[in-house]
Scaffold this active site. Structure first.
Site, PDB file in Angstrom:
ATOM      1  CG  ASP A 154     -68.239  -9.566  50.146  1.00 37.93           C
ATOM      2  OD1 ASP A 154     -69.413  -9.286  50.414  1.00 37.93           O
ATOM      3  OD2 ASP A 154     -67.894 -10.655  49.630  1.00 37.93           O
ATOM      4  CE1 TYR A 202     -66.294 -16.637  49.040  1.00 38.94           C
ATOM      5  CE2 TYR A 202     -65.682 -14.496  49.883  1.00 38.94           C
ATOM      6  CZ  TYR A 202     -66.452 -15.269  49.052  1.00 38.94           C
ATOM      7  OH  TYR A 202     -67.373 -14.668  48.221  1.00 38.94           O
ATOM      8  CE  LYS A 220     -70.565 -12.871  50.180  1.00 35.68           C
ATOM      9  NZ  LYS A 220     -69.104 -12.964  50.080  1.00 35.68           N
ATOM     10  CG  HIS A 223     -72.005 -17.769  49.839  1.00 35.96           C
ATOM     11  ND1 HIS A 223     -70.757 -17.974  50.378  1.00 35.96           N
ATOM     12  CD2 HIS A 223     -71.779 -17.203  48.623  1.00 35.96           C
ATOM     13  CE1 HIS A 223     -69.840 -17.543  49.540  1.00 35.96           C
ATOM     14  NE2 HIS A 223     -70.430 -17.081  48.458  1.00 35.96           N
TER      15      HIS A 223
HETATM   16  P1  NDP Z   1     -63.071  -9.705  40.473  1.00 29.63           P
HETATM   17  O1  NDP Z   1     -63.956  -9.397  39.338  1.00 29.63           O
HETATM   18  O2  NDP Z   1     -62.900  -8.735  41.598  1.00 29.63           O
HETATM   19  O3  NDP Z   1     -61.668 -10.049  39.828  1.00 29.63           O
HETATM   20  C1  NDP Z   1     -60.548 -10.423  40.571  1.00 29.63           C
HETATM   21  C2  NDP Z   1     -59.450 -10.705  39.551  1.00 29.63           C
HETATM   22  O4  NDP Z   1     -59.100  -9.512  38.869  1.00 29.63           O
HETATM   23  C3  NDP Z   1     -58.214 -11.249  40.200  1.00 29.63           C
HETATM   24  O5  NDP Z   1     -57.673 -12.196  39.296  1.00 29.63           O
HETATM   25  C4  NDP Z   1     -57.292 -10.022  40.280  1.00 29.63           C
HETATM   26  O6  NDP Z   1     -55.956 -10.449  40.169  1.00 29.63           O
HETATM   27  C5  NDP Z   1     -57.726  -9.236  39.067  1.00 29.63           C
HETATM   28  N1  NDP Z   1     -57.593  -7.777  39.223  1.00 29.63           N
HETATM   29  C6  NDP Z   1     -57.941  -7.048  40.317  1.00 29.63           C
HETATM   30  N2  NDP Z   1     -57.680  -5.752  40.113  1.00 29.63           N
HETATM   31  C7  NDP Z   1     -57.177  -5.635  38.857  1.00 29.63           C
HETATM   32  C8  NDP Z   1     -56.714  -4.546  38.089  1.00 29.63           C
HETATM   33  N3  NDP Z   1     -56.733  -3.308  38.575  1.00 29.63           N
HETATM   34  N4  NDP Z   1     -56.250  -4.791  36.846  1.00 29.63           N
HETATM   35  C9  NDP Z   1     -56.237  -6.048  36.348  1.00 29.63           C
HETATM   36  N5  NDP Z   1     -56.658  -7.131  37.042  1.00 29.63           N
HETATM   37  C10 NDP Z   1     -57.132  -6.925  38.289  1.00 29.63           C
HETATM   38  O7  NDP Z   1     -63.526 -11.147  41.045  1.00 29.63           O
HETATM   39  P2  NDP Z   1     -63.923 -11.714  42.457  1.00 29.63           P
HETATM   40  O8  NDP Z   1     -64.456 -13.061  42.209  1.00 29.63           O
HETATM   41  O9  NDP Z   1     -62.824 -11.631  43.431  1.00 29.63           O
HETATM   42  O10 NDP Z   1     -65.112 -10.778  42.927  1.00 29.63           O
HETATM   43  C11 NDP Z   1     -64.981  -9.739  43.894  1.00 29.63           C
HETATM   44  C12 NDP Z   1     -65.548 -10.178  45.218  1.00 29.63           C
HETATM   45  O11 NDP Z   1     -66.923 -10.545  45.063  1.00 29.63           O
HETATM   46  C13 NDP Z   1     -64.923 -11.447  45.792  1.00 29.63           C
HETATM   47  O12 NDP Z   1     -63.612 -11.258  46.273  1.00 29.63           O
HETATM   48  C14 NDP Z   1     -65.949 -11.823  46.818  1.00 29.63           C
HETATM   49  O13 NDP Z   1     -65.839 -10.978  47.947  1.00 29.63           O
HETATM   50  C15 NDP Z   1     -67.232 -11.546  46.050  1.00 29.63           C
HETATM   51  N6  NDP Z   1     -67.724 -12.755  45.368  1.00 29.63           N
HETATM   52  C16 NDP Z   1     -68.920 -13.282  45.809  1.00 29.63           C
HETATM   53  C17 NDP Z   1     -69.453 -14.403  45.237  1.00 29.63           C
HETATM   54  C18 NDP Z   1     -70.746 -14.922  45.730  1.00 29.63           C
HETATM   55  O14 NDP Z   1     -71.142 -16.045  45.356  1.00 29.63           O
HETATM   56  N7  NDP Z   1     -71.456 -14.194  46.564  1.00 29.63           N
HETATM   57  C19 NDP Z   1     -68.788 -15.123  44.144  1.00 29.63           C
HETATM   58  C20 NDP Z   1     -67.541 -14.484  43.724  1.00 29.63           C
HETATM   59  C21 NDP Z   1     -67.068 -13.347  44.317  1.00 29.63           C
HETATM   60  P3  NDP Z   1     -54.845 -10.152  41.336  1.00 29.63           P
HETATM   61  O15 NDP Z   1     -55.417 -10.621  42.644  1.00 29.63           O
HETATM   62  O16 NDP Z   1     -53.660 -10.930  40.885  1.00 29.63           O
HETATM   63  O17 NDP Z   1     -54.619  -8.671  41.283  1.00 29.63           O
END
Ligand code: NDP
Length: 277
Positions: free
Chosen positions: A49, A54, A79, A110
């Site tokens: 995704d 981004y 998006k 988006h």
């Molecule tokens: P998430 O809820 O996936 O959280 C990501 C965070 O959690 C990062 O800081 C990561 O740190 C940490 N993390 C990941 N795995 C673990 C684990 N196993 N244990 C502890 N911490 C963990 O947030 P996102 O905002 O990234 O959401 C996921 C996806 O949703 C995005 O990447 C994007 O594709 C989409 N999205 C879409 C939006 C929209 O407006 N349509 C807005 C926001 C997100 P680290 O990288 O250091 O592991």
């Protein structure tokens, strides 16, 4: 799900299907994206995704190309960026070029950005893109009930998905039930709460983790999957990518699911869809 790929697929409303678990790349640095997506593909993810906003579609495309994985085994979402809502076709072509793809599996608006008042126009262009076959499915993101209702009134195709902020503290039951009533699947963004609150330390989650010999993040991902949400947790770290993918060998009980669902506290961690422009 196949012997080599444990991820279930969900049928969308237009006869396509989507792997329920994928990998998100929001805030993945463009120069790091190829390496990180390569790691994710090696771990086993086949659903990625991304978004024009981004600025890492090029890195996603490079990783897909280098992987040699057959196109029909991949599910790629991107998006439309908010400022391009009046030029959706041109923006779509630019995304395809950056991704080095002939088509995407899912193309989303988006944000509704109601102040711009251009999402209906954008959706009509997405309908044309869908008819051309260059997006196998089209959907929306961050749409609230009134935004969906307006699309129903003024356009023809019902979105395949609505990608919204959704995690145990903020479940948007109004949008979710309205979407489900209309055959729209919910994609949960920020499935782990983006690390912005103490989700992974809450006893309802740590106790389930101890009971199943799993980590708190795996419990939260499993909660999403059993609730029917499509998710794509993001991590820059390969060991966490593997951890987040290793969620198909246990099942939460109804009591555990209920306790996690009861963590709703009505608080977003992201922007309000009516405010973001
Ligand atoms: P998430 O809820 O996936 O959280 C990501 C965070 O959690 C990062 O800081 C990561 O740190 C940490 N993390 C990941 N795995 C673990 C684990 N196993 N244990 C502890 N911490 C963990 O947030 P996102 O905002 O990234 O959401 C996921 C996806 O949703 C995005 O990447 C994007 O594709 C989409 N999205 C879409 C939006 C929209 O407006 N349509 C807005 C926001 C997100 P680290 O990288 O250091 O592991």
């Amino acid at each position: 799900m196949t012997a080599s790929n444990p991820v279930p697929t969900i049928a969308l409303n237009n006869d396509t299907s989507i792997p329920q678990l994928g990998f998100g790349v929001f805030k993945v640095d463009p120069p790091e994206t190829e390496r990180i997506v390569t790691d994710a593909l090696e771990v086993g993810y086949r659903h990625i995704d991304t978004a024009a906003a981004y600025e890492n579609e090029g890195g996603v495309g490079a990783a897909l190309k280098a992987s040699g994985i057959a196109r029909d085994e991949l599910f790629i979402t991107t998006k439309l960026a908010n400022p391009r809502q009046t030029q959706a076709s041109a923006a779509f072509e630019e995304s395809l070029e950056k991704l080095s793809l002939d088509y995407v599996d899912l193309y989303l608006i988006h944000w509704p950005t109601p102040e711009r008042d251009t999402y209906v126009q954008a959706w009509k262009e997405l309908e044309t893109i869908a008819e051309s076959g260059r997006a196998k499915a089209i959907g929306v993101s961050n749409f609230l009930v009134p935004h969906l209702q307006r699309l129903f009134e003024e356009t023809s195709i019902v979105p395949a998905v609505d990608q919204i902020e959704l995690h145990p503290a903020y479940q948007q039951p109004d949008v979710t039930s309205f979407a489900h009533e209309h055959g729209i699947h919910i994609e949960a963004w920020g499935p782990l709460g983006q690390g912005k609150y103490d989700l992974l330390e809450l006893p309802q989650i740590t106790e389930a983790a101890a009971a199943h010999g799993k980590t708190p993040a795996q419990i939260v991902i499993r909660w999403h999957l059993q609730r029917g949400n499509i998710v794509f947790p993001k991590s820059n770290r390969r060991e966490r990518m593997a951890e987040n993918f290793d969620v198909f060998d246990f099942t939460l009980t109804d009591a555990e699911l209920g306790a996690i669902t009861a963590l709703e506290r009505g608080g977003r961690v992201g922007a309000h869809p009516n405010e973001l422009n």
